[in-house]
Design a protein around this motif. Structure first.
Motif, PDB file in Angstrom:
ATOM      1  N   ASP A   1      -3.341   4.560  -1.049  1.00 20.10           N
ATOM      2  CA  ASP A   1      -4.468   5.807  -0.720  1.00 20.10           C
ATOM      3  C   ASP A   1      -3.428   7.234  -0.271  1.00 20.10           C
ATOM      4  O   ASP A   1      -2.391   7.533   0.304  1.00 20.10           O
ATOM      5  CB  ASP A   1      -4.146   5.332   0.723  1.00 20.10           C
TER       6      ASP A   1
ATOM      7  N   LYS B   1     -12.426   0.721  10.698  1.00 22.28           N
ATOM      8  CA  LYS B   1     -10.662   0.338  11.676  1.00 22.28           C
ATOM      9  C   LYS B   1     -11.497   0.667  12.825  1.00 22.28           C
ATOM     10  O   LYS B   1     -12.774   1.570  13.063  1.00 22.28           O
ATOM     11  CB  LYS B   1     -10.401   1.847  11.195  1.00 22.28           C
TER      12      LYS B   1
ATOM     13  N   ASN C   1     -13.306   1.590   4.213  1.00 19.26           N
ATOM     14  CA  ASN C   1     -12.202   1.169   4.711  1.00 19.26           C
ATOM     15  C   ASN C   1     -12.670   0.860   6.316  1.00 19.26           C
ATOM     16  O   ASN C   1     -12.722   2.471   6.781  1.00 19.26           O
ATOM     17  CB  ASN C   1     -11.303   1.268   4.814  1.00 19.26           C
TER      18      ASN C   1
ATOM     19  N   GLU D   1      -7.905   4.331  -2.565  1.00 13.42           N
ATOM     20  CA  GLU D   1      -8.004   4.823  -1.371  1.00 13.42           C
ATOM     21  C   GLU D   1      -8.512   6.780  -1.104  1.00 13.42           C
ATOM     22  O   GLU D   1      -7.578   6.918  -1.060  1.00 13.42           O
ATOM     23  CB  GLU D   1      -7.470   4.486   0.063  1.00 13.42           C
TER      24      GLU D   1
ATOM     25  N   ASP E   1     -12.463   5.971   3.158  1.00 20.51           N
ATOM     26  CA  ASP E   1     -11.495   5.634   4.690  1.00 20.51           C
ATOM     27  C   ASP E   1     -11.600   6.828   5.882  1.00 20.51           C
ATOM     28  O   ASP E   1     -13.049   6.942   6.256  1.00 20.51           O
ATOM     29  CB  ASP E   1     -10.378   5.632   4.937  1.00 20.51           C
ATOM     30  N   GLU E   2     -11.456   8.113   5.745  1.00 17.86           N
ATOM     31  CA  GLU E   2     -12.075   9.473   6.452  1.00 17.86           C
ATOM     32  C   GLU E   2     -13.300   9.676   6.089  1.00 17.86           C
ATOM     33  O   GLU E   2     -13.622  10.064   7.196  1.00 17.86           O
ATOM     34  CB  GLU E   2     -10.979  10.635   5.706  1.00 17.86           C
TER      35      GLU E   2
ATOM     36  N   LYS F   1       1.026  -1.171  -0.097  1.00 19.01           N
ATOM     37  CA  LYS F   1      -0.058  -0.367  -0.039  1.00 19.01           C
ATOM     38  C   LYS F   1       0.675   0.848  -0.045  1.00 19.01           C
ATOM     39  O   LYS F   1       1.763   1.771   0.423  1.00 19.01           O
ATOM     40  CB  LYS F   1      -0.722  -0.321   1.259  1.00 19.01           C
TER      41      LYS F   1
ATOM     42  N   ASN G   1      -5.511   9.968   0.696  1.00 19.99           N
ATOM     43  CA  ASN G   1      -5.713  10.323   2.691  1.00 19.99           C
ATOM     44  C   ASN G   1      -6.047  11.847   1.912  1.00 19.99           C
ATOM     45  O   ASN G   1      -5.874  12.757   2.532  1.00 19.99           O
ATOM     46  CB  ASN G   1      -4.474  10.214   2.929  1.00 19.99           C
TER      47      ASN G   1
ATOM     48  N   LYS H   1       1.009   5.778   0.240  1.00 19.41           N
ATOM     49  CA  LYS H   1       0.585   7.015  -0.026  1.00 19.41           C
ATOM     50  C   LYS H   1       0.764   7.750  -0.222  1.00 19.41           C
ATOM     51  O   LYS H   1       1.825   8.121  -1.008  1.00 19.41           O
ATOM     52  CB  LYS H   1       1.354   6.901   1.744  1.00 19.41           C
TER      53      LYS H   1
HETATM   54 MG    MG Z   1      -6.655   5.826   4.387  1.00 14.39          MG
END
Ligand code: MG
Length: 380
Positions: A220, A294, A292, A247, A272-273, A192, A222, A194
């Motif tokens: 990802d 968590k 995703n 992501e 995700d966020e 993965k 972000n 970033k």
């Molecule tokens: Mg993430």
């Protein structure tokens, strides 16, 4: 402690999102507990700094440690372990988690099997504090699994044989460091990466990884790509480089542009966020390809199981993710992984002072063991 035979005879399994039905066998035991006010659950906790093997940069910040609070819930001589992990962007700290945990009174509950009531109460104490809530949820589930003498995934009916491979994350860094980190990912089948800085840096990251390996990459960003046309251009470039999915390409509240992007994207998109808790899932149908989950975002295993059910009904793909955590929270998250298409459970491998032994990396997968509860033992 129940024997396996007693458990099989006496227990009832219900669907995902629920937990063991306290059985007649337990109800009799419970009467004794109710009559003894000293024999209640007790919660203890302490702070712990997880030291990162490499400074970790995601779009926006760099850090060398992650703040953690470790929890224990004791009941009848059995201890359940839990953990809150607080990367800075979540807005929690060791102080805020411990202030939250000070308010939690588990002694008002007769036994740890009252999971729905206990966690509803914990959730009602404050609006946020999701990591603090997860630290109770994980310890409670570990405790219940130990009292039943079974791993959680077995109690839920999830097959350990279905655990997907996990990715290992490479943070934003210099070309030399990225090359070195990519070489170190040899035990993993998927990487993965970033992204989300700028076009030159993002393409350097991918090109550098590709100069070392042709393994599948997951990206990802972000929230780093602010414009939908630019995001689509980046995804089209990535799609030609054996990238599995992207992501959180865009800012978390920008769902209209995100739906546009997902419709046009040649690669699946994951929230995700944009996806914190159960209430977020339904509005992401058609906006992302998947979510995703968590534990530190969603308050733990109990709500995560509910999110899985809703996501499936919304035709959203599933990924289980993590923060930088010890093997405690990773092993807890791993209990859900048989239901996931993708796993990103490398958080314990990013630190060099893990104090738990639990789910282990075998052949690129974070494998579930047969230990009861979340399947961890303390190392210290
Ligand atoms: Mg993430």
């Amino acid at each position: 402690m129940f024997t396996r035979r007693t458990f099989l005879k006496a227990s009832t399994l219900i669907t995902a999102g629920s937990i063991i039905n306290p059985v007649n066998f337990f109800a009799q035991k419970d009467k004794k507990v109710r009559n003894n006010s000293n024999n209640r659950m007790s919660l203890s906790f302490r702070s712990f700094d997880a030291v990162l093997k490499h400074p970790f940069t995601v779009s926006g910040n760099t850090r060398t440690t992650t703040a953690i609070v470790l929890t224990e819930i004791a009941y009848e001589g059995v201890i359940g372990y839990g953990e809150a992990s607080m990367p800075p962007y979540l807005g929690e700290s060791q102080a805020s988690v411990m202030a939250f945990l000070e308010k939690v009174n588990l002694k008002q509950f007769a036994n740890p099997f009252e999971i729905e009531d206990i966690l509803s109460y914990v959730d009602s104490i404050a609006i946020n504090n999701t990591a603090a809530k997860a630290s109770i949820d994980i310890a409670l589930h570990d405790l219940v699994g130990k009292l039943m003498g079974q791993p959680l995934h077995a109690l839920w009916g999830y097959s350990a044989a279905k655990v997907p491979v996990t990715s290992f994350t490479i943070g934003i860094d210099t070309e030399d460091s990225v090359r070195q980190k990519t070489i170190e990912t040899s035990p993993f089948k998927v990487i993965k990466v970033k992204l989300g800085v700028d076009e030159i840096t993002d393409k350097m990251m991918i090109n550098t990884v590709r100069s070392v390996t042709q393994k599948p990459i997951r990206v990802d960003a972000n929230q780093g790509w602010k414009d939908k046309n630019y995001a689509l251009k980046m995804i089209e470039w990535l799609a030609e480089r054996n990238v599995e999915f992207v992501e959180q390409p865009m800012p978390k509240h920008n769902l209209d542009d995100m739906a546009w992007l997902t419709e046009k994207s040649p690669l699946p998109t994951f929230a995700d966020e944009s996806c914190q808790r159960l209430e977020d899932v339904t509005r992401l149908k058609g906006v992302f390809s998947g979510i995703n989950i968590k534990l530190m975002k969603c308050t733990g295993l109990h709500e995560a199981n509910k999110m899985i059910t809703v996501a499936k009904a919304c035709d959203l793909k599933l990924m289980i993710g993590c923060m930088t955590e010890t093997s405690c929270a990773i092993s807890a998250a791993a209990q859900l992984s048989p239901l996931m298409q993708y796993a990103d459970l490398d958080g314990n491998l990013l630190i060099n002072n893990d104090i738990f032994s639990g789910a282990k990396l075998v052949d690129g997968k974070v494998m579930l063991n047969n230990e009861p509860g979340i399947g961890v033992r303390k190392i210290e």
